[in-house]
Motif scaffolding. Sequence first.
Motif, PDB file in Angstrom:
ATOM      1  N   ALA A   1       6.846  -5.427  -1.591  1.00 54.97           N
ATOM      2  CA  ALA A   1       5.646  -5.999  -2.413  1.00 54.97           C
ATOM      3  C   ALA A   1       4.598  -6.286  -1.276  1.00 54.97           C
ATOM      4  CB  ALA A   1       6.224  -7.060  -2.796  1.00 54.97           C
ATOM      5  N   ALA A   2       4.624  -6.907  -0.085  1.00 57.82           N
ATOM      6  CA  ALA A   2       4.122  -6.908   0.772  1.00 57.82           C
ATOM      7  C   ALA A   2       3.254  -5.644   1.314  1.00 57.82           C
ATOM      8  CB  ALA A   2       4.478  -7.807   2.022  1.00 57.82           C
ATOM      9  N   ALA A   3       4.121  -4.573   1.508  1.00 53.72           N
ATOM     10  CA  ALA A   3       3.551  -3.234   1.850  1.00 53.72           C
ATOM     11  C   ALA A   3       2.524  -2.853   1.038  1.00 53.72           C
ATOM     12  CB  ALA A   3       4.716  -2.405   1.958  1.00 53.72           C
ATOM     13  N   GLY A   4       2.976  -2.925  -0.552  1.00 55.81           N
ATOM     14  CA  GLY A   4       2.145  -2.460  -1.499  1.00 55.81           C
ATOM     15  C   GLY A   4       0.593  -3.094  -1.381  1.00 55.81           C
ATOM     16  N   LEU A   5       0.659  -4.468  -1.414  1.00 52.51           N
ATOM     17  CA  LEU A   5      -0.497  -5.256  -0.963  1.00 52.51           C
ATOM     18  C   LEU A   5      -1.371  -4.772   0.045  1.00 52.51           C
ATOM     19  CD1 LEU A   5      -2.447  -7.912  -1.513  1.00 52.51           C
ATOM     20  CD2 LEU A   5      -0.720  -8.864  -0.014  1.00 52.51           C
ATOM     21  N   THR A   6      -0.707  -4.611   1.314  1.00 54.01           N
ATOM     22  CA  THR A   6      -1.285  -3.945   2.415  1.00 54.01           C
ATOM     23  C   THR A   6      -2.147  -2.877   2.157  1.00 54.01           C
ATOM     24  OG1 THR A   6       0.310  -4.675   4.016  1.00 54.01           O
ATOM     25  CG2 THR A   6      -0.910  -3.448   4.966  1.00 54.01           C
ATOM     26  N   PHE A   7      -1.516  -1.713   1.370  1.00 55.52           N
ATOM     27  CA  PHE A   7      -2.073  -0.439   1.178  1.00 55.52           C
ATOM     28  C   PHE A   7      -3.249  -0.908   0.275  1.00 55.52           C
ATOM     29  CE2 PHE A   7       2.036   1.473   2.425  1.00 55.52           C
ATOM     30  CZ  PHE A   7       1.406   2.167   3.510  1.00 55.52           C
ATOM     31  N   THR A   8      -3.071  -1.593  -0.617  1.00 51.43           N
ATOM     32  CA  THR A   8      -4.179  -2.160  -1.659  1.00 51.43           C
ATOM     33  C   THR A   8      -5.339  -2.515  -0.896  1.00 51.43           C
ATOM     34  OG1 THR A   8      -2.506  -2.227  -3.245  1.00 51.43           O
ATOM     35  CG2 THR A   8      -4.911  -3.234  -3.798  1.00 51.43           C
TER      36      THR A   8
ATOM     37  N   ALA B   1      -4.880   1.024   9.639  1.00 50.56           N
ATOM     38  CA  ALA B   1      -5.544   2.198   9.028  1.00 50.56           C
ATOM     39  C   ALA B   1      -5.020   2.712   7.881  1.00 50.56           C
ATOM     40  CB  ALA B   1      -6.280   3.258   9.970  1.00 50.56           C
ATOM     41  N   LEU B   2      -5.726   3.038   6.903  1.00 51.66           N
ATOM     42  CA  LEU B   2      -5.105   3.694   5.640  1.00 51.66           C
ATOM     43  C   LEU B   2      -4.603   4.990   6.236  1.00 51.66           C
ATOM     44  CD1 LEU B   2      -4.814   2.823   2.955  1.00 51.66           C
ATOM     45  CD2 LEU B   2      -6.948   4.226   2.281  1.00 51.66           C
ATOM     46  N   PRO B   3      -3.458   5.500   5.873  1.00 50.12           N
ATOM     47  CA  PRO B   3      -2.961   6.648   6.401  1.00 50.12           C
ATOM     48  C   PRO B   3      -3.312   7.814   5.291  1.00 50.12           C
ATOM     49  CG  PRO B   3      -1.115   5.437   5.202  1.00 50.12           C
ATOM     50  CD  PRO B   3      -2.213   4.548   5.476  1.00 50.12           C
ATOM     51  N   ASP B   4      -3.432   8.905   5.902  1.00 44.77           N
ATOM     52  CA  ASP B   4      -4.050  10.124   5.311  1.00 44.77           C
ATOM     53  C   ASP B   4      -2.702  11.000   5.116  1.00 44.77           C
ATOM     54  OD1 ASP B   4      -5.123  12.242   4.082  1.00 44.77           O
ATOM     55  OD2 ASP B   4      -6.774  12.554   5.858  1.00 44.77           O
ATOM     56  N   VAL B   5      -2.140  10.902   3.809  1.00 44.86           N
ATOM     57  CA  VAL B   5      -0.737  11.568   3.802  1.00 44.86           C
ATOM     58  C   VAL B   5      -0.802  12.895   2.932  1.00 44.86           C
ATOM     59  CG1 VAL B   5       1.427  10.950   2.509  1.00 44.86           C
ATOM     60  CG2 VAL B   5       0.075   9.094   3.557  1.00 44.86           C
ATOM     61  N   GLY B   6      -0.380  13.708   3.707  1.00 45.89           N
ATOM     62  CA  GLY B   6      -0.203  14.985   3.058  1.00 45.89           C
ATOM     63  C   GLY B   6       1.329  15.038   2.352  1.00 45.89           C
TER      64      GLY B   6
ATOM     65  N   LEU C   1       3.907   6.172  -3.666  1.00 53.54           N
ATOM     66  CA  LEU C   1       2.481   6.074  -2.496  1.00 53.54           C
ATOM     67  C   LEU C   1       1.458   6.377  -3.347  1.00 53.54           C
ATOM     68  CD1 LEU C   1       5.116   6.584  -0.799  1.00 53.54           C
ATOM     69  CD2 LEU C   1       3.682   8.360   0.755  1.00 53.54           C
ATOM     70  N   GLY C   2       1.378   7.014  -4.438  1.00 50.80           N
ATOM     71  CA  GLY C   2      -0.121   7.382  -5.081  1.00 50.80           C
ATOM     72  C   GLY C   2      -0.243   6.363  -6.044  1.00 50.80           C
ATOM     73  N   LYS C   3       0.747   6.123  -7.301  1.00 49.20           N
ATOM     74  CA  LYS C   3       0.130   5.052  -8.206  1.00 49.20           C
ATOM     75  C   LYS C   3       0.175   3.731  -7.615  1.00 49.20           C
ATOM     76  CE  LYS C   3       0.292   3.393 -12.404  1.00 49.20           C
ATOM     77  NZ  LYS C   3      -0.828   3.605 -13.571  1.00 49.20           N
ATOM     78  N   ARG C   4       1.541   3.337  -6.965  1.00 50.79           N
ATOM     79  CA  ARG C   4       1.630   1.936  -6.718  1.00 50.79           C
ATOM     80  C   ARG C   4       0.742   1.565  -5.507  1.00 50.79           C
ATOM     81  NH1 ARG C   4       7.851  -0.249  -6.307  1.00 50.79           N
ATOM     82  NH2 ARG C   4       8.167   0.447  -8.425  1.00 50.79           N
ATOM     83  N   TRP C   5       0.879   2.358  -4.637  1.00 49.76           N
ATOM     84  CA  TRP C   5       0.244   1.805  -3.182  1.00 49.76           C
ATOM     85  C   TRP C   5      -1.318   2.616  -3.211  1.00 49.76           C
ATOM     86  CZ3 TRP C   5       4.718   3.247   0.562  1.00 49.76           C
ATOM     87  CH2 TRP C   5       5.637   2.215   0.309  1.00 49.76           C
TER      88      TRP C   5
ATOM     89  N   ASP D   1      -4.144   8.585  -1.386  1.00 50.97           N
ATOM     90  CA  ASP D   1      -4.737   9.706  -1.902  1.00 50.97           C
ATOM     91  C   ASP D   1      -3.754  10.814  -1.486  1.00 50.97           C
ATOM     92  OD1 ASP D   1      -6.208  11.601  -3.074  1.00 50.97           O
ATOM     93  OD2 ASP D   1      -7.933  11.397  -1.754  1.00 50.97           O
ATOM     94  N   LEU D   2      -2.742  11.028  -1.972  1.00 51.89           N
ATOM     95  CA  LEU D   2      -1.785  12.247  -1.585  1.00 51.89           C
ATOM     96  C   LEU D   2      -2.569  13.577  -1.677  1.00 51.89           C
ATOM     97  CD1 LEU D   2       1.537  11.038  -2.987  1.00 51.89           C
ATOM     98  CD2 LEU D   2       0.503  10.213  -0.841  1.00 51.89           C
ATOM     99  N   LYS D   3      -2.302  14.182  -0.623  1.00 52.58           N
ATOM    100  CA  LYS D   3      -2.766  15.628  -0.701  1.00 52.58           C
ATOM    101  C   LYS D   3      -1.779  16.780  -0.468  1.00 52.58           C
ATOM    102  CE  LYS D   3      -7.233  13.934   1.367  1.00 52.58           C
ATOM    103  NZ  LYS D   3      -6.910  12.719   1.503  1.00 52.58           N
ATOM    104  N   PRO D   4      -1.928  17.652  -1.269  1.00 53.14           N
ATOM    105  CA  PRO D   4      -0.731  18.572  -1.180  1.00 53.14           C
ATOM    106  C   PRO D   4      -0.604  19.522   0.177  1.00 53.14           C
ATOM    107  CG  PRO D   4      -2.435  19.481  -2.896  1.00 53.14           C
ATOM    108  CD  PRO D   4      -2.815  17.917  -2.304  1.00 53.14           C
TER     109      PRO D   4
END
Length: 933
Positions: A550-557, A608-613, A634-638, A641-644
């Motif tokens: 839950a705290a991780a989700g808050l952090t990314f938000t 820093a917000l990670p740039d996730v592939g 990672l995409g919806k909850r956190w 912006d996931l990139k393929p």
Amino acid sequence: MAPSSRPFWTVPPRRLAGVAAITLLLGTAPLLGGTAPASAAPPSACSSDPAARLADVPSPETALGFPLGVGQERVVTNDEVRAYLGAVDRASDRVVTGVLATSVLGQPLPYAVVSSERHVRPAALRKIADDVRDLRDPRRTSAPAAARTAKDSPAIVWITANVHGGEKSGTDAALKTLYELAAGLSCEVARRNDNLVTVIVPTQNPDGRDATRRQNEYGFDLNRDWFSRTQQETDGKLELLRRYPPQVFVDAHEMGGRQYFFPPNADPIHHEIAGESVDWINRIGEANKAGFGYHGACDDTVTTECYFNYDTYDMFFMGYGDTVPTTGFGAAGMTYEKGSASAVADRVQQQFHTQWSTLGWAAAHRREVLNGYFDIWTDALAQGRAGTLEPNEVVQPTNEVQFPVPDVTIRSYFLLPDRQLADVRQLVERLRRMDVEVYEVQKPTRVPTARVFGGRSATNVTVPKGAYWIPMDQPQKHWIQAIMGEDPYVPFPYFYDVSSWSNPLLMGVSTIYTGDNVRPKAQLVRGISGGRSGVAWPWGAYTYELDSAAAAGLTFTLLGRGVPLVRDLDTGRVAIPARSLSRTVDDLARAAGVTLTPGGRPTGTPLALPDVGLFQGTGISTTSGSHGEARYVLGKRWGLDLKPVTTADINDNTEAFTGRTVLLVPDGSSPTGGLTAAGQANLRDWIAQGHTYVGLRNEGTRLARAAGLTSTTEKTKPADYLVIGSHLRVDVATDSPVALGRPAEDFEFNNSDPILTPTSTGTNVLSYPTGDTFWANGYTVGADTLKGTAAVVDEPTGAGRAVLFAFNPLFRAYNENGLHLVANALLYPAREPDARRTPGLDAARASAAAAPVAADLGGGWRPITIEVAAADLARARAVVERFSTDARTATKNTSAYVVIPNPQGLHADEHPFTNDLVRALRTAGVPLRSVVA
């Protein structure tokens, strides 16, 4: 159990009844005879003609242009489902409709409530729902009041369908059932409407229906999501269930072949399911037999368009559409399965027959069922006060209980606040949203004898202020034990799904339970705690523990909103500058259950917000499994912006790959991901620049090994090795950034995952203990093989690293301690290059890369494993060879194991022959010691 304040029905305008029209009801199931029951209200005037109907309620032929059931040539579309519900609602005074949720792609999930006109008037419907809800709490409902409700009130029956998007016939049958109830003038229709309020949810997964895909848009199997309710389709449905708690619940599915299943169920059945519910389920099965028609029961000569019972479909895991209505709501929850190889007309008609027969039985036994419903909750209260658990039982005539529920007394659970507090609070909310009463302890309380999750005991435990107390002497005792229990106590070793889902273990929160009669000073929880606990100086900061999902989700938000954050890499705490704490940030923290503590100036390493592939190359399914779970978590909850990233992107070193700071490789079927030698070198070079590779389970770890990123190898699993979705204790390297915020001992979920040898070139972040602290719950055989092996490793290369999970930490988005580890990996702090780990291959990693690749027998799930006596192996093999030529066999001690590869990772109910194989073995007289499907 107070109802939610959210509106949950729509009120149609008054309508005039139409003139009766006589039409032919093709293929209607035989109607139940016998004496009419005591009615819930004065009986409606009715016709002795079973084909009499209201002319102004549109028939399927009129509204859709084709019949439903007999004569049907295609299934109904989502648009047609919604249009038909609306048309019937507008035309019939017996129907009100609403929307229970929207799908991931924004499609509404409509429902209809149908009964006699007097029942569906708004005030009457509210009273019926209130009266039935009151039966669930004998503390506020006296026995005489309950008897009056049973005498006067209709029962509530749910008909649902299409939770698996490609299983479509139940939807069409539900529309046919709706039409008969809305338009029929016969006495059989009147009897159902007078005695029942029927809630019809034609499709639970409209996105999957459009795609003819089992899963929803995020790749989740919605029939495994019930207790965790991570998906919006499930969540809305459960809220409506709380409004209209059912006494009977039908979940219509499809399976392979041309047969039909309805209960009695296969074993195992969870021990906390009430005996009344099982009795009703079995008796409804008899009514379905009488009303099925077609070829009747399947046997050696009748093998199509027939029904079977006592096979395949159990009632054990608390994620199903039968176990949760049964355990959480006291209903007769039932799965109905029709073979998908039959013609559309036969599939729909047979689904209609069972729905109609079920309604007939429920109407005929309404008063008995409502009396029994009150008894379920009365018994639960008494059991909770005494601290007794229900015993294990089996329902299949040839089975015996192999593992009884132990003699243990449980009167209370305590969730301790010493760590992972935000996840503790999220668990409290999950319980509260299933009408469980949870209390916050206001004064330290001594517990003389306690059991500590993980198989340990303690005496004179002081439960601190701020802990959460869940007493068992409350109506939801069965549900509490079913999802909180340290072990589910399987009675019989047949596994259709997982063998453990203990919520405290999934969340990794500190929990004890006791049989002592303790009554702490405590206050009923009425909402989630969190947010700012005081006021910081303008130059100061607010800090919180980043030790939970839950705290991780808050952090990314917060990072996504541009809020500056720093993290202390020794304590794991995150600091927010006081000037950045807006009302919105405070509200987000409160919703997450995260307490913001005022303090001094913010210090630490900037986050820093990670740039996730997200890898979607060779071997990866993008519509199911951990790829979809990553898109959701990672995409919806956190909010990332996931990139393929494709195989070609890595092989060609394109910007789509090199521009990312993190690459997440989900579970899949390829050991290399399709990477060429150049692609593997590109991957090593990219990591060495300071980037992070996160690999999950089979493909995530094997691709890394093939690329020379790890010295771990896979151990061969012994012939008798069975770890069936179980929890195990792990030792934690707390000095690793991946484990920051986790305790020194934790728990992780293992579902027959790869067994990794420890790394010699990195850090073993999570390891299975070698000594007496090794512990597993659920059903395991040969789990000692895991002792000393690694569950998570951190492998440095240059300034970057590969973080490899032997298990799937994103599993169903309900493995919160795993989610927290993933978050730590994504937020891995920048480090100086490790001179020992250059992009080139060292000897240990080169040796691991050259090791033979383990066969992928289970795909993203598990292989099919059948245990028989060694003496029966030849007979078992002869049966198996009729279905598969790929089976592997092994013998250990007195048992033989037949392992059938399942490379697509299919569950038993979607596998082309698993169900038929198990029945064939039983028909051949081969005793089955265990089945893992």
